[in-house]
Design a protein around this motif. Structure first.
Motif: not given
Length: 135
Positions: A92-98
């Motif tokens: 999940v965190q990788l999908s909205f890292w920025s």
């Protein structure tokens, strides 16, 4: 019956997190639309810390109820729940890292580990079992 309790213990945490934490953090974020960026995240430190606190409290709850469902060998189930929740968290965190502050992602990973383990230990304490007696 033991395998059913084990499955419930491991699957309960993502369900509790999804039912309680996701809407709660969503409601928190939507209460401050002026602080949200175009992807739905925020770069506001205070809002990020409030979201982290909600997540930590829910993760403690997840660890507690997973240990409760496990019935026995709570520490082993707590470790399995932590691994499952970290796998979900990383994806999940990788999908909205920025979308969020960079440090938020690392703090969240720590919250997953600490929260699940605290919840498990709370259950052990309530039950009257210490970690040394379990191992």
């Amino acid at each position: 019956m033991i395998w059913l309790r084990s499955m419930a213990a491991v699957l309960l945490a993502p369900v509790i997190y999804g039912v309680i934490c996701v809407p709660s953090v969503g409601a928190l974020m939507s209460a401050y639309p002026e602080l949200l960026n175009e992807t739905g995240g925020t770069y506001d430190v205070t809002l990020t810390l409030m979201a982290e606190l909600i997540q930590l409290l829910v993760l403690i709850t997840c660890g507690y109820f997973s240990a409760l469902a496990a019935g026995r060998e709570e520490l082993k189930h707590g470790l399995a729940v932590t691994v499952v929740m970290l796998a979900i968290a990383i994806s999940v965190q990788l999908s909205f890292w920025s979308s969020m502050l960079v440090w938020h992602h690392f703090v969240f990973f720590v919250c997953v580990v600490v929260g699940i383990q605290l919840g498990t230990r709370l259950r052990l304490r309530q039950k009257g079992t210490t970690a040394s007696r379990v191992l």
